[in-house]
Write a protein that holds these residues in place. Structure first.
Motif, PDB file in Angstrom:
ATOM      1  N   GLN A 170       5.171   7.342   2.132  1.00 49.88           N
ATOM      2  CA  GLN A 170       4.751   6.334   3.093  1.00 49.88           C
ATOM      3  C   GLN A 170       4.169   5.123   2.360  1.00 49.88           C
ATOM      4  O   GLN A 170       3.221   5.248   1.586  1.00 49.88           O
ATOM      5  CB  GLN A 170       3.685   6.931   4.021  1.00 49.88           C
ATOM      6  CG  GLN A 170       3.413   6.110   5.236  1.00 49.88           C
ATOM      7  CD  GLN A 170       2.453   6.841   6.172  1.00 49.88           C
ATOM      8  OE1 GLN A 170       1.782   7.792   5.787  1.00 49.88           O
ATOM      9  NE2 GLN A 170       2.405   6.383   7.403  1.00 49.88           N
ATOM     10  N   TRP A 171       4.760   3.968   2.590  1.00 54.61           N
ATOM     11  CA  TRP A 171       4.278   2.740   1.979  1.00 54.61           C
ATOM     12  C   TRP A 171       4.613   1.580   2.895  1.00 54.61           C
ATOM     13  O   TRP A 171       5.368   1.707   3.855  1.00 54.61           O
ATOM     14  CB  TRP A 171       4.893   2.527   0.593  1.00 54.61           C
ATOM     15  CG  TRP A 171       6.392   2.385   0.616  1.00 54.61           C
ATOM     16  CD1 TRP A 171       7.309   3.376   0.576  1.00 54.61           C
ATOM     17  CD2 TRP A 171       7.126   1.171   0.735  1.00 54.61           C
ATOM     18  NE1 TRP A 171       8.584   2.859   0.652  1.00 54.61           N
ATOM     19  CE2 TRP A 171       8.484   1.499   0.739  1.00 54.61           C
ATOM     20  CE3 TRP A 171       6.765  -0.160   0.821  1.00 54.61           C
ATOM     21  CZ2 TRP A 171       9.489   0.533   0.851  1.00 54.61           C
ATOM     22  CZ3 TRP A 171       7.764  -1.119   0.922  1.00 54.61           C
ATOM     23  CH2 TRP A 171       9.109  -0.764   0.931  1.00 54.61           C
ATOM     24  N   LYS A 188       0.321  -4.777   3.932  1.00 46.60           N
ATOM     25  CA  LYS A 188      -0.798  -5.060   4.822  1.00 46.60           C
ATOM     26  C   LYS A 188      -1.464  -6.353   4.385  1.00 46.60           C
ATOM     27  O   LYS A 188      -1.236  -6.840   3.276  1.00 46.60           O
ATOM     28  CB  LYS A 188      -1.810  -3.913   4.807  1.00 46.60           C
ATOM     29  CG  LYS A 188      -2.519  -3.735   3.483  1.00 46.60           C
ATOM     30  CD  LYS A 188      -3.585  -2.669   3.561  1.00 46.60           C
ATOM     31  CE  LYS A 188      -4.378  -2.668   2.253  1.00 46.60           C
ATOM     32  NZ  LYS A 188      -5.668  -2.107   2.381  1.00 46.60           N
ATOM     33  N   TYR A 212       0.841  -1.191   0.000  1.00 46.97           N
ATOM     34  CA  TYR A 212       0.000   0.000   0.000  1.00 46.97           C
ATOM     35  C   TYR A 212       0.877   1.242   0.000  1.00 46.97           C
ATOM     36  O   TYR A 212       2.030   1.205   0.429  1.00 46.97           O
ATOM     37  CB  TYR A 212      -0.939   0.026   1.215  1.00 46.97           C
ATOM     38  CG  TYR A 212      -0.253   0.348   2.519  1.00 46.97           C
ATOM     39  CD1 TYR A 212      -0.139   1.669   2.963  1.00 46.97           C
ATOM     40  CD2 TYR A 212       0.297  -0.649   3.315  1.00 46.97           C
ATOM     41  CE1 TYR A 212       0.490   1.975   4.158  1.00 46.97           C
ATOM     42  CE2 TYR A 212       0.931  -0.358   4.506  1.00 46.97           C
ATOM     43  CZ  TYR A 212       1.027   0.955   4.926  1.00 46.97           C
ATOM     44  OH  TYR A 212       1.654   1.265   6.106  1.00 46.97           O
ATOM     45  N   THR A 213       0.341   2.319  -0.524  1.00 46.43           N
ATOM     46  CA  THR A 213       0.999   3.618  -0.442  1.00 46.43           C
ATOM     47  C   THR A 213       0.020   4.592   0.194  1.00 46.43           C
ATOM     48  O   THR A 213      -1.165   4.609  -0.128  1.00 46.43           O
ATOM     49  CB  THR A 213       1.413   4.143  -1.826  1.00 46.43           C
ATOM     50  OG1 THR A 213       0.277   4.170  -2.679  1.00 46.43           O
ATOM     51  CG2 THR A 213       2.496   3.282  -2.433  1.00 46.43           C
ATOM     52  N   ASN A 214       0.554   5.369   1.103  1.00 45.30           N
ATOM     53  CA  ASN A 214      -0.267   6.311   1.847  1.00 45.30           C
ATOM     54  C   ASN A 214       0.446   7.655   1.810  1.00 45.30           C
ATOM     55  O   ASN A 214       1.109   8.050   2.748  1.00 45.30           O
ATOM     56  CB  ASN A 214      -0.457   5.803   3.277  1.00 45.30           C
ATOM     57  CG  ASN A 214      -1.548   6.536   4.007  1.00 45.30           C
ATOM     58  OD1 ASN A 214      -2.345   7.230   3.398  1.00 45.30           O
ATOM     59  ND2 ASN A 214      -1.585   6.364   5.321  1.00 45.30           N
ATOM     60  N   GLY A 215       0.331   8.326   0.701  1.00 41.21           N
ATOM     61  CA  GLY A 215       1.065   9.575   0.535  1.00 41.21           C
ATOM     62  C   GLY A 215       2.299   9.352  -0.317  1.00 41.21           C
ATOM     63  O   GLY A 215       2.515   8.285  -0.890  1.00 41.21           O
TER      64      GLY A 215
END
Length: 124
Positions: A73-74, A77, A67-70
């Motif tokens: 940030q990765w 999960k 996942y990438t969150n921004g």
């Protein structure tokens, strides 16, 4: 659109097949109780097919996903398929336990005593 219809038809066939097998297994549940658990049996047939489908997805894609969150940030999960599988597996297991309990309740104590007596007499 046509592919979705085929998949839906195939799933319906699989559910009917599972339903037939489950009805055969749980046919000894007394009729008065069968009315109560019939929906549960149908639900188990549906869940069994869904679990098989999710298993295939997990085999193909793995149980974790990136996942990438921004921008910076990765990470990894648990995959959505794995989460769904775990939730459905718990529900399926609970439903099967209830059905097995009903199957046990369908055997009268007199039948159990007769079977025990028959078993003990055969030993002599």
């Amino acid at each position: 659109m046509r592919r979705d219809i085929l998949e839906k038809d195939e799933k319906e066939k699989q559910i009917k097949s599972k339903l037939t097998k489950l009805n055969k297994i749980f046919r000894e549940i007394p009729d008065d109780r069968k009315v109560v658990v019939n929906d549960l049996i149908q639900n188990c047939a549906f869940l069994a097919v869904e679990l098989e489908d999710l298993q295939e997805k997990i085999k193909e894609n793995g149980s974790v996903e990136k996942y990438t969150n921004g921008a910076n940030q990765w990470g990894y999960k648990v995959s959505s398929a794995s989460q769904a599988y775990n939730a459905l597996a718990k529900t399926y297991t609970t439903n099967i336990k209830v059905l097995l309990g009903e199957l046990d309740n369908g055997v009268s104590k007199a039948d159990t005593k007769d079977k025990l007596a028959d078993f003990l007499l055969k030993k002599k």
